[in-house]
Write a protein that holds these residues in place. Structure first.
Motif, PDB file in Angstrom:
ATOM      1  N   UNK A  92       0.823  -1.206   0.000  1.00  0.00           N
ATOM      2  CA  UNK A  92       0.000   0.000   0.000  1.00  0.00           C
ATOM      3  C   UNK A  92       0.861   1.260   0.000  1.00  0.00           C
ATOM      4  N   UNK A  93       2.118   1.108   0.412  1.00  0.00           N
ATOM      5  CA  UNK A  93       2.976   2.288   0.469  1.00  0.00           C
ATOM      6  C   UNK A  93       3.133   2.895  -0.933  1.00  0.00           C
ATOM      7  N   UNK A  94       3.309   4.215  -0.966  1.00  0.00           N
ATOM      8  CA  UNK A  94       3.529   4.883  -2.259  1.00  0.00           C
ATOM      9  C   UNK A  94       4.867   4.426  -2.821  1.00  0.00           C
ATOM     10  N   UNK A  95       4.893   4.177  -4.109  1.00  0.00           N
ATOM     11  CA  UNK A  95       6.106   3.649  -4.740  1.00  0.00           C
ATOM     12  C   UNK A  95       7.088   4.777  -5.047  1.00  0.00           C
ATOM     13  N   UNK A  96       8.375   4.518  -4.781  1.00  0.00           N
ATOM     14  CA  UNK A  96       9.429   5.477  -5.137  1.00  0.00           C
ATOM     15  C   UNK A  96      10.383   4.846  -6.146  1.00  0.00           C
ATOM     16  N   UNK A  97       9.959   3.772  -6.767  1.00  0.00           N
ATOM     17  CA  UNK A  97      10.858   2.956  -7.570  1.00  0.00           C
ATOM     18  C   UNK A  97      11.054   3.491  -8.989  1.00  0.00           C
ATOM     19  N   UNK A  98      12.253   3.305  -9.502  1.00  0.00           N
ATOM     20  CA  UNK A  98      12.510   3.465 -10.935  1.00  0.00           C
ATOM     21  C   UNK A  98      12.880   2.094 -11.475  1.00  0.00           C
ATOM     22  N   UNK A  99      12.134   1.577 -12.460  1.00  0.00           N
ATOM     23  CA  UNK A  99      12.464   0.255 -12.996  1.00  0.00           C
ATOM     24  C   UNK A  99      13.784   0.286 -13.760  1.00  0.00           C
TER      25      UNK A  99
END
Lengths: 549, 266
Positions: A92-99
């Motif tokens: 549920x946490x907001x994503x901070x990812x860069x693929x």
């Protein structure tokens, strides 16, 4: 110009087949279906600009420009961008990812410390890795993970419990798992590591817990630690005197984002965070080296070659953990090896990355704390701007003029693009006692006026002058990274869920879409089977877009 | 009898009711998604903190709660049932649920820990694990498909902690009849692309529109089904049965080696 040449070569080698409906990667020579993923060598990482169809590391390339050499999506057709697929992250946490994308395989991280391998064309899953965490973890600012690094057929990832792990890129099997630091003492890890040669370079988070920050290098094959550079020098070093008493022991200075690398100079650049406790500087008198600085490190030895401290004796939590952008551009009539740094303290800096020499510094976001910078780049503080018991209102805000979310530099437009925030905070000071594993901040802050009072903007800045070339205002505000492309587009998003494309030359809007949830990550771009995609995480969903076929 | 039947009926209702309250579950067949050695370890920590006061430090039973090491649970038989009991508790008893304060992952880890206790009642095995290790790498050629501690192939399950999940009897049965229990991840697939390209390998994942395959050379492939001319799926294991090629003594040795691959022992 160099990028132009490379891209032309790429187009010749990889004829763009817009009409293709095929599901597969295609072999460039035979046009036969080809398998996804091939070994990532150091050569490929060093020459990542020559394969713009891939996105081989967190910031796109070693210069961390977050610039894509692809131009299939451009100012002519950006209005035709449409959704291709979406991938729902389980957290549920907001994503901070860069693929990261390697030959048609996308690796995306999921909060808190999971990885999913997807077909980059369809969003269908190859495998998933779930990392187990201890209960009652100590971490500051969200169960975040921002991405992986890749070398050979192995992936590398930081985990929230302050481990560094290696996974098999083809199956997700754990190859090794090492503890970088003790999570119980407030250490954690959220950033993508950086591969340099046969080493995995990585930092640490925990600046709100009185940790002692460092940058580490690990053997890519077995996870053995090869060196550690503390970001607060020990008593044997003269710079230790920049901390009063024993305050250096709990001085923070974490390294919670990813660094950059200049192969020619063989230097790795890494930003450091706030000194601890964050807001009570009275207990750590002095400049507090090397907090809020950029460190230039020899990756072979971990030796510090030079440093530049942006905010000596920081008392507002203005971490200098921004992504260091390296650019080869004109400065003062000469071609220079530059470092461009829009800092959380609201000043934009240009440094010579060979020597650390300060070349230029100007505010790029609202600031009320410094009269300016002196000839060495040291801020000239305005009296009365320190946190106080009754509260002192200062710009920028705690979140800063910008923060961890990546800026971008386009070698085509020679402009730096940053998401800037013109906010303010009322800063408070309090006494704090250090207890291992507990927060050690010495104060805090509140936003004095309703949040809607303040706004963000994408700002395009000239590296030669530090002047604003154009801006694109964002209401209510944004915590999104920026991507620029060879199609002269700039992509970013907003806190209320919009994702947009701008003309990189003028800032004029070309396209936007409502994704329904906060964009709190950096966009990236890649190509599969001759078709360019742009990907962005919003809320806890990863979205990909391409122009209508 | 009547009393017992009634009791079973009430429990059935109870468990069904509980399962209805766990959104991720689809009936009693739900497999535990958090079942690795690390999960078991986390489950053990959670157990120590939340459950041991009643059920004893190592789940061997305490003053208030029964022994949970027997493998037989009074109020649940499946993993989903255990999940429901741990999450929601058992009404009108001292067993309170932990669901309100814990993530689904934590509860599954507790289930994994409790399950591990049954197989963790370590039994004596007759074979010689050192000889088993030689057979594993030599005659059996197991490492060409299986990984142990990052060494080995990608074409079978990672066996690094297999001894925590399978009893010696189960391991022997896996070696003798590998097709008796094949998870879908280890099915194989052969596809022919419309341009003639043929790919055969492990079926990593498959959906309505697409399929992903790891071929014998460890290449990853992803195909849209609409682009395939032909597609065959084999739902048996690619692992050979070892009943004929191994003597019973060798099988015992191999089982001894595999059973020793345990998080606790290594």
């Amino acid at each position: 110009m160099k990028h132009y040449a490379i891209f032309t070569l790429f187009v010749l080698l990889f004829p763009v087949s817009l009409e293709s409906q095929d599901s597969r990667q295609r072999n460039a020579d035979t046009n036969q279906p080809a398998p996804s993923f091939s070994l990532i060598t150091n050569e490929r990482l060093l020459n990542s600009d020559a394969e713009p169809q891939n996105w081989l590391m967190y910031s796109g390339n070693y210069f961390s420009q977050r610039y894509s050499g692809l131009d299939q999506i451009n100012n002519e057709n950006a209005a035709e961008l449409e959704l291709q697929w979406a991938f729902q992250l389980r957290a549920l946490d907001r994503a901070e990812t860069t693929p990261v994308v390697v030959d048609g395989v996308m690796y995306v991280t999921e909060s808190p410390s999971n990885v999913i391998a997807l077909d980059a064309k369809t969003g269908s899953q190859y495998w998933r890795y779930n990392h187990n965490l201890p209960e009652d973890l100590n971490f500051c600012c969200g169960r975040n993970n921002r991405g992986i690094a890749v070398l050979g057929d192995k992936l590398y990832m930081s985990t929230l419990d302050a481990h560094l792990i290696s996974l098999d890129a083809k199956t997700g099997s754990v190859l090794w798992d090492v503890e970088v630091a003790d999570e119980a003492a407030g250490y954690s890890k959220t950033a993508a590591p950086l591969v340099v040669g046969d080493k995995i370079i990585t930092g640490i988070a925990g600046g709100e817990f009185g940790i002692r920050g460092f940058v580490d290098a690990y053997d890519a094959q077995n996870g053995k630690r090869l060196w550690r550079l503390y970001t607060i020098p020990g008593p044997e070093h003269p710079d230790n005197k920049s901390w009063s008493g024993d305050s250096w022991r709990t001085g923070g200075s974490p390294t919670w984002m990813t660094g950059s690398y200049d192969p020619e100079l063989n230097l790795v650049y890494w930003g450091t965070g706030n000194p601890g406790p964050d807001w009570n500087g009275d207990v750590r008198l002095g400049d507090n080296l090397y907090s809020d600085a950029v460190l230039a490190i020899n990756p072979d030895t971990g030796e510090l070659k030079w440093y530049f401290q942006f905010t000596p004796h920081d008392i507002h939590d203005w971490d200098s953990t921004q992504i260091p952008i390296l650019a080869d551009s004109e400065f003062g009539g000469q071609s220079r090896k530059l470092m461009l740094w829009p800092n959380r303290n609201a000043f934009f800096y240009v440094l010579d990355r060979e020597t650390g020499e300060f070349l230029l510094g100007k505010p790029y976001a609202r600031q009320t704390w410094a009269k300016g910078l002196d000839e060495k780049g040291r801020p000239i503080r305005i009296p009365g701007t320190s946190p106080s018991v009754e509260g002192t209102t200062v710009s920028p805000s705690i979140g800063g003029g910008t923060n961890w979310f990546s800026p971008s530099y386009s070698p085509r437009t020679d402009l730096l693009y940053v998401m800037a925030y013109d906010g303010e905070t009322t800063y408070y000071i309090r006494e704090d006692e250090y207890i291992a594993g507990e927060r050690f901040t010495g104060g805090g802050g509140v936003t004095p006026l309703p949040a809607a009072t303040y706004a963000s903007a994408v700002r395009a800045i000239s590296p030669q002058t530090g002047d604003l070339e154009w801006e694109y205002p964002v209401q209510p505000r944004s915590t999104a990274g920026v991507l620029s492309t060879a199609g002269d587009l700039v992509f970013s998003g907003t806190i209320d869920g919009f994702f947009f494309a701008l003309d990189g030359n003028t800032g004029e809007e070309r396209w936007h879409i409502n994704l329904g949830s906060r964009v709190h990550a950096g966009p990236m771009s890649y190509m599969v089977d001759g078709r360019q995609y742009v990907a962005i995480a919003a809320g806890n969903v990863l979205f990909t877009f391409a122009v209508k076929e | 009898m009547l009393r017992k039947a009634l009791h079973a009926g009430i429990i059935g209702l109870l468990i069904n009711g509980m399962i209805g309250s766990v959104p991720a579950l689809s009936g009693q067949e739900q497999d535990n998604p958090y079942n690795t050695g690390q999960d078991i370890q986390s489950g053990e920590q959670l157990f120590g903190r939340n459950c041991s006061r009643c059920h004893g430090l190592e789940a061997g039973g305490g003053e208030r709660g029964p022994n949970l090491r027997t493998g037989e649970f009074q109020h649940a038989s499946t993993d989903a049932g255990l999940f429901a009991v741990i999450s929601d508790g058992i009404p009108n008893t001292e067993m309170v649920g932990v669901g309100r304060n814990r993530s689904e992952q934590s509860i599954w880890q507790l289930v994994a820990y409790l399950r591990s206790l049954n197989s963790e009642v370590r039994v004596e095995v007759a074979g010689n694990p050192s000889i088993g290790e030689e057979l594993y790498g030599g005659k059996g050629d197991c490492s060409s498909c299986h990984m142990i501690d990052a060494e080995g192939g990608r074409h079978g399950p990672d066996l690094s902690t297999i001894g925590d999940r399978r009893s010696p009897d189960e391991l022997l049965s896996d070696l003798l009849t590998p097709n008796a229990r094949v998870q879908q991840r280890w099915w194989t697939m052969r596809v022919v692309h419309q341009d003639g390209t043929e790919v055969e390998g492990l079926r990593m994942n498959e959906g309505t529109y697409s399929v992903r395959i790891l071929d014998a050379e460890d290449n990853l492939w992803s195909f849209l089904k609409r682009d395939l001319r032909q597609s065959e799926r084999t739902e048996t294991s690619s692992m050979p049965a070892y009943g004929e090629s191994f003597t019973s003594g060798e099988l015992e040795d191999l089982v001894a080696y595999l059973y020793g691959l345990s998080r606790g022992i290594r």
